[in-house]
Design a protein around this motif. Structure first.
Motif, short mmCIF file in Angstrom:
data_model
loop_
_atom_site.label_atom_id
_atom_site.label_comp_id
_atom_site.label_asym_id
_atom_site.label_seq_id
_atom_site.Cartn_x
_atom_site.Cartn_y
_atom_site.Cartn_z
N MET A 1 0.82 -1.21 0.00
CA MET A 1 0.00 0.00 0.00
C MET A 1 0.85 1.26 0.00
O MET A 1 0.67 2.17 -0.80
CB MET A 1 -0.89 -0.04 1.25
N TYR A 2 1.88 1.26 0.89
CA TYR A 2 2.72 2.46 1.01
C TYR A 2 3.44 2.76 -0.29
O TYR A 2 3.72 3.90 -0.60
CB TYR A 2 3.72 2.29 2.15
N VAL A 519 10.54 1.61 9.78
CA VAL A 519 9.15 1.35 10.12
C VAL A 519 8.73 -0.03 9.60
O VAL A 519 7.60 -0.45 9.79
CB VAL A 519 8.25 2.47 9.58
N GLY A 520 9.66 -0.74 8.96
CA GLY A 520 9.37 -2.12 8.64
C GLY A 520 9.27 -2.47 7.17
O GLY A 520 8.87 -3.58 6.84
N THR A 522 10.51 -3.78 3.69
CA THR A 522 11.56 -4.71 3.29
C THR A 522 12.38 -4.07 2.17
O THR A 522 11.94 -3.11 1.54
CB THR A 522 10.97 -6.02 2.77
N VAL A 619 20.45 2.12 9.18
CA VAL A 619 21.08 3.01 10.16
C VAL A 619 21.92 4.07 9.44
O VAL A 619 21.84 5.26 9.73
CB VAL A 619 21.94 2.20 11.14
N HIS B 69 19.99 0.41 18.19
CA HIS B 69 19.71 -0.05 16.82
C HIS B 69 19.85 -1.56 16.71
O HIS B 69 19.06 -2.21 16.04
CB HIS B 69 20.66 0.62 15.81
N LEU B 74 17.58 -2.93 13.69
CA LEU B 74 17.91 -2.03 12.59
C LEU B 74 19.34 -2.26 12.14
O LEU B 74 19.70 -1.98 11.01
CB LEU B 74 17.78 -0.57 13.07
N ASP B 75 20.17 -2.75 13.05
CA ASP B 75 21.59 -2.93 12.76
C ASP B 75 21.98 -4.32 13.23
O ASP B 75 21.23 -4.96 13.98
CB ASP B 75 22.38 -1.84 13.52
N SER B 94 16.15 -11.15 6.55
CA SER B 94 15.93 -9.71 6.57
C SER B 94 14.44 -9.37 6.45
O SER B 94 13.97 -8.39 7.01
CB SER B 94 16.75 -9.03 5.47
N VAL B 95 13.70 -10.24 5.75
CA VAL B 95 12.26 -10.00 5.64
C VAL B 95 11.59 -10.19 7.00
O VAL B 95 10.74 -9.39 7.41
CB VAL B 95 11.64 -10.94 4.59
N SER B 98 12.33 -7.28 9.14
CA SER B 98 11.49 -6.14 8.74
C SER B 98 10.11 -6.26 9.37
O SER B 98 9.52 -5.28 9.83
CB SER B 98 11.34 -6.09 7.22
N ARG B 99 9.61 -7.49 9.36
CA ARG B 99 8.28 -7.71 9.91
C ARG B 99 8.24 -7.42 11.41
O ARG B 99 7.29 -6.82 11.92
CB ARG B 99 7.87 -9.17 9.64
N ARG B 101 10.23 -5.34 13.00
CA ARG B 101 10.29 -3.88 13.14
C ARG B 101 8.93 -3.25 12.90
O ARG B 101 8.54 -2.29 13.54
CB ARG B 101 11.27 -3.28 12.10
N ASN B 102 8.22 -3.83 11.93
CA ASN B 102 6.93 -3.25 11.56
C ASN B 102 5.86 -3.48 12.62
O ASN B 102 5.10 -2.58 12.95
CB ASN B 102 6.49 -3.84 10.21
N PHE B 107 9.89 3.03 16.80
CA PHE B 107 11.09 3.85 17.00
C PHE B 107 10.74 5.33 17.09
O PHE B 107 9.91 5.83 16.33
CB PHE B 107 12.06 3.66 15.83
N LEU B 126 1.96 5.32 8.34
CA LEU B 126 2.99 4.65 7.54
C LEU B 126 3.17 3.17 7.89
O LEU B 126 3.18 2.31 7.01
CB LEU B 126 4.31 5.41 7.69
N MET B 129 0.35 1.22 6.62
CA MET B 129 0.40 1.10 5.16
C MET B 129 1.40 0.04 4.74
O MET B 129 1.20 -0.67 3.76
CB MET B 129 0.81 2.44 4.55
N ILE B 130 2.52 -0.03 5.50
CA ILE B 130 3.52 -1.03 5.15
C ILE B 130 3.03 -2.43 5.51
O ILE B 130 3.26 -3.39 4.80
CB ILE B 130 4.86 -0.70 5.86
N TYR B 132 -0.08 -3.60 5.59
CA TYR B 132 -1.17 -4.15 4.79
C TYR B 132 -0.88 -4.02 3.31
O TYR B 132 -0.19 -3.09 2.87
CB TYR B 132 -2.48 -3.40 5.08
#
Lengths: 625, 249
Positions: A1-2, A519-520, A522, A619, B69, B74-75, B94-95, B98-99, B101-102, B107, B126, B129-130, B132
């Protein structure tokens, strides 16, 4: 979506991306215009070439031609797909036009009453077809033409032109007022001419001065002429062009009314259904014309002159051509009073030059043909098949063999075959019919051989019109590929532009990429943003390019006319490109192709920046200043 | 699921307040500085319990942001492990990170880090949105927007929804950033010098917001700061000194 959301935002808010949008738009426009014009040009060529030749052509492999063509035609015409077969002789000759021009020409012998069934030749004729159509479409009929139409063709509906061109009292008054101006202008033009030093410039200024002086004189005459003063069409046009619309537009005045248009259209149909090589002027006019050129000719010879055969000349042979404005010059009735002699050389069935008598023959020009294919129009003349066959010694002849009298069969050099309409435009169908005709030709020759009349020459070839014109068509097709390739190369520049701009955007947006990742998002998601961004640029750019290209292509002739008028630029010389108008149609499948390539190219341009964006460490990206 | 894979945490345990939600062990990290390399973190251990508010204090350059981080996925660390809810972040793709983090982490940064092209509401949304897909967002749009507006109203920004970040004051921007961080109901909120760029008065307001989150909603928070006074507001304060964490009594 984003992704979608950000793409739309970036598309709206990042002005720099509009540059790449513009680049895509312009490239798409450019390629669309070029492809459409070239493609249209090729299509026009195809149509013209096809129009000139039969759908299927049986061609002699040798100059001496092939016999038994009548039997072949009879058999071929039994095929349900075939409309008609027509013998055609093609040879070369030497033409002498009224002792003024001698030239080598290509000569076609056409049975004109039948040729309309296999090709479009009759539609290329001026006097017997196109002049009527022009009038029927509303072209002004000059006063002298109006008289001729009434006297020669008995078209009583045609109003005599002269009285129409009488001046009204108001017009005379306005002309009187314009005289001082015109005289001043003529004076100025003369002074400019005297002041000019460059010879070419002086020449041009001299012409201007002469024209101004002529018009000033005509204006004075007309003003002094009283109630019966008549302004001929050319004078009216000159007044209109020079001074502005102070008189009725002659072209409007002379435009045919509805009844006249119907009459000339009916005449067009009448003439096209019976095209003819027959000289059409009254006999005494031919006699006069001949006597004017040959004052000491014997009377009995002059009496025979109206019985000469008629010839149709390609427009280029008699120097009828378009000037840079697209108007025809040298076309006129004087052509029909020019005695022409044509010399052809026969080749006997034994393959030897036949120097027997009767190879030079006199003709009257009865019409001109403009097929729009320059190779034909510039140096081809058309004469009756039977006459040419006779002159070439290709008619049936009596001879002796081993002391016995035999008949040598009549020969032709080609047979043109027209197929029924539903098969005309399919190459596959034509090939299939060609494959049915081939065995017929072989069968006829075999049968004649069995009857004791073998044909010893090379058997004639049977080809579709595309196969027989492949050389020319191939050249144009290659030219189009080349031009497309060149413009494709230029479009690669656009891809690089997108690459650079996107790279800049990625660098500029580095911190935002870090934010999105924190914010997540990928890596592939981030890459998706920029690829989608590229695709969006491609789609919008291609769409705008399509609109712009469509507008340009549709109005290309108007634009070209304006360029010619405003800047003196004439890109499309009708003489060179064989057609008077620039092709202005878009082919849907080509359009789809071009647009698709534009979108793909834009995505490709965005690919490397997208990969860079995806690989950014969040980062480091966040720390980016 | 819990029967076949005993290693994963049963869902019921997640709410156990005594259970550690985040556990960092022996975190090492060094940075290249020209030819030499500087080791910033020399084996940091930290265990964070559900609902805890931990402050990490240290001078600038001590590596406290780097530690944050690494814990926030993040790191990546050069050595050591980070376990979130019983799973090792360092072992994830990494996926998957990401999930996490989301959905699990939020943060807050010193420099707010809002997207300049998006307005306040969009910035807040944001993370959703990421999370969904386009279709999913469309069908949940009303609920998600209501949540974002609710958060922004809580932080006194209801009149600023359509403004762009450049039209906001520093304190307002940081409150938008907090709303964004909370959008997906994260298990852990990471705050990196949240008041570092604000004047004392505004910084105080932001600290009140963070404190209130912890006090009223039981939000688990890890905050990094160089300000001893701010650090005192946390349940527990750790000092990062010479690459190691020390508990302050």
């Amino acid at each position: 979506m984003y992704k979608l959301h950000l793409i739309l935002k970036y598309l709206r808010k990042r002005r720099i991306a509009w540059v790449s949008l513009l680049a895509v738009t312009l490239c798409v426009t450019m390629v669309l215009v070029v492809i459409s014009v070239m493609g249209g040009w090729l299509r026009m060529f195809r149509t013209s070439f096809h129009g000139l030749s039969g759908d299927i052509v049986i061609q002699s492999a040798s100059l001496s031609g092939f016999p038994y063509y009548e039997d072949m035609i009879a058999e071929i015409e039994k095929l349900p797909e075939v409309n008609a077969g027509v013998p055609v002789i093609q040879t070369f000759g030497l033409i002498n036009i009224n002792n003024r021009k001698t030239a080598g020409v290509q000569v076609f012998g056409y049975p004109i009453e039948k040729i309309g069934k296999v090709n479009e030749f009759t539609r290329s004729l001026w006097r017997q077809y196109n002049q009527w159509l022009e009038w029927a479409d509303g072209a002004p009929i000059e006063p002298e033409d109006r008289l001729k139409l009434r006297e020669t063709y008995g078209l009583t509906v045609v109003r005599p032109g002269m009285p129409l061109l009488k001046l009204t009292s108001e017009e005379r008054e306005r002309i009187r007022k314009a005289i001082p101006n015109m005289q001043a202008k003529a004076e100025a033009a003369r002074n400019a001419m005297n002041a000019a030093t460059d010879p070419a410039d002086k020449e041009r200024k001299l012409q201007d001065a002469e024209e101004s002086a002529w018009l000033a004189g005509r204006l004075q005459e007309l003003a002094a002429g009283g109630d019966d003063a008549v302004a001929e069409a050319n004078v009216r046009r000159a007044i209109r062009d020079e001074i502005g619309k102070i008189v009725d537009d002659p072209d409007e005045r002379l435009a045919p009314n509805d009844a006249e248009r119907a009459a000339v259209r009916a005449q067009a149909d009448k003439e096209i259904s019976h095209p003819s090589f027959k000289p059409f002027l009254p006999p005494q006019q031919y006699e006069e014309a001949f006597r004017a050129n040959n004052p000491r000719a014997k009377e009995q010879f002059v009496k025979a002159v109206p019985n000469w055969d008629g010839m149709i000349a390609g427009v280029g042979v008699v120097n009828v051509h378009k000037d840079s404005k697209g108007n025809f010059v040298n076309r006129g009735d004087y052509l029909y009073k020019l005695p022409v002699s044509l010399t052809v050389m026969g080749v006997s069935s034994a393959g030897k030059l036949d120097f027997g008598g009767g190879k030079e023959r006199n003709y009257w020009i009865v019409d001109t043909s403009r097929t729009k294919v320059w190779q034909y129009d510039s140096n081809t003349v058309y004469v009756p098949f039977s006459v040419l066959q006779l002159d070439l010694g290709m008619d049936a002849q009596q001879a002796e063999q081993d002391g016995k009298p035999i008949t040598l069969p009549a020969r032709t050099s080609e047979i043109h075959i027209g197929v029924k309409d539903q098969y005309r435009h399919s190459s596959d169908a034509l090939v299939a019919i060609r494959d049915k005709i081939k065995p017929i030709v072989e069968r006829v020759l075999e049968q004649k051989a069995r009857e004791g009349h073998p044909f010893n020459g090379m058997p004639p070839t049977v080809r579709t019109w595309e196969e027989s014109q492949a050389k020319w068509m191939g050249a144009i097709e290659k030219e189009m590929v080349l031009v497309t390739f060149l413009f494709g190369m230029i479009s690669v520049v656009a891809v690089f532009l997108i690459f650079c701009i996107f790279y800049m955007i990625v660098v500029e947006k580095t911190r935002d990429i870090g934010i999105i990742k924190s914010v997540g998002a990928t890596s592939s998601g981030v890459a998706g943003i920029f690829l989608g961004y590229g695709a969006a640029i491609g789609i919008v750019g291609a769409g705008m390019g399509f609109l712009l290209g469509y507008t340009i292509v549709h109005n290309i002739n108007t634009i070209h006319a304006w360029l010619g008028k405003a800047l003196g630029v004439v890109v499309w010389d009708p003489e060179v490109y064989a057609f008077d108008t620039i092709p202005n149609t878009l082919e849907p499948y080509r359009v789809v192709w071009i647009l698709a390539v534009a979108v793909i190219a834009s995505v490709l341009g965005a690919l490397v920046p997208a990969i860079r964006a995806a690989r950014l460490n969040p980062v480091e990206a966040l720390r980016w200043e | 699921m819990s029967r076949t894979t005993p290693k994963t945490t049963p869902a019921g345990e997640a709410s156990d307040p005594s259970r550690p939600i985040l556990r960092a062990r022996g975190i090492q990290r060094s940075f290249k500085m020209g030819d030499s390399s500087v080791q910033v973190l020399k084996g940091c251990n930290l265990t964070l319990k559900q609902g805890e508010f931990v402050a990490i204090e240290g001078r600038s350059g001590s590596g406290k942001s780097t530690l944050l981080h690494i814990m926030g996925a993040l790191d990546e660390a050069d050595g050591g492990t980070v376990e979130f809810d019983g799973e090792e972040l360092t072992q994830m793709s990494s996926v998957q990170r990401s999930r996490v983090r989301n959905k699990q982490f939020g943060f807050i940064f010193q420099f707010y880090h809002l997207l300049p092209e998006l307005n306040v509401l969009e910035n807040t949304l944001l993370a959703a949105m990421i999370e969904y897909s386009w279709l999913g967002f469309r069908s949940n749009r009303k609920a998600l927007q209501a949540r974002a507006v609710d958060l922004l109203t809580q932080f006194g920004l209801s009149h600023r929804l359509k403004h762009r970040p450049s039209q906001l004051s520093g304190g307002e921007r940081q409150r938008v950033a907090i709303a964004r961080a909370l959008m997906n109901n994260p298990r852990v909120l990471f705050a990196d010098e949240p008041t570092g760029n604000l004047d004392v008065e505004t910084g105080r307001q932001i600290m009140d917001v963070i404190e209130k989150l912890h006090r009223e909603s039981g939000q688990t928070i890890v905050m990094v700061t160089h300000d001893r006074a701010l650090a005192r507001e946390a349940d527990r304060v750790l000092v990062l000194k010479e690459g190691k964490l020390e508990q302050v009594e």
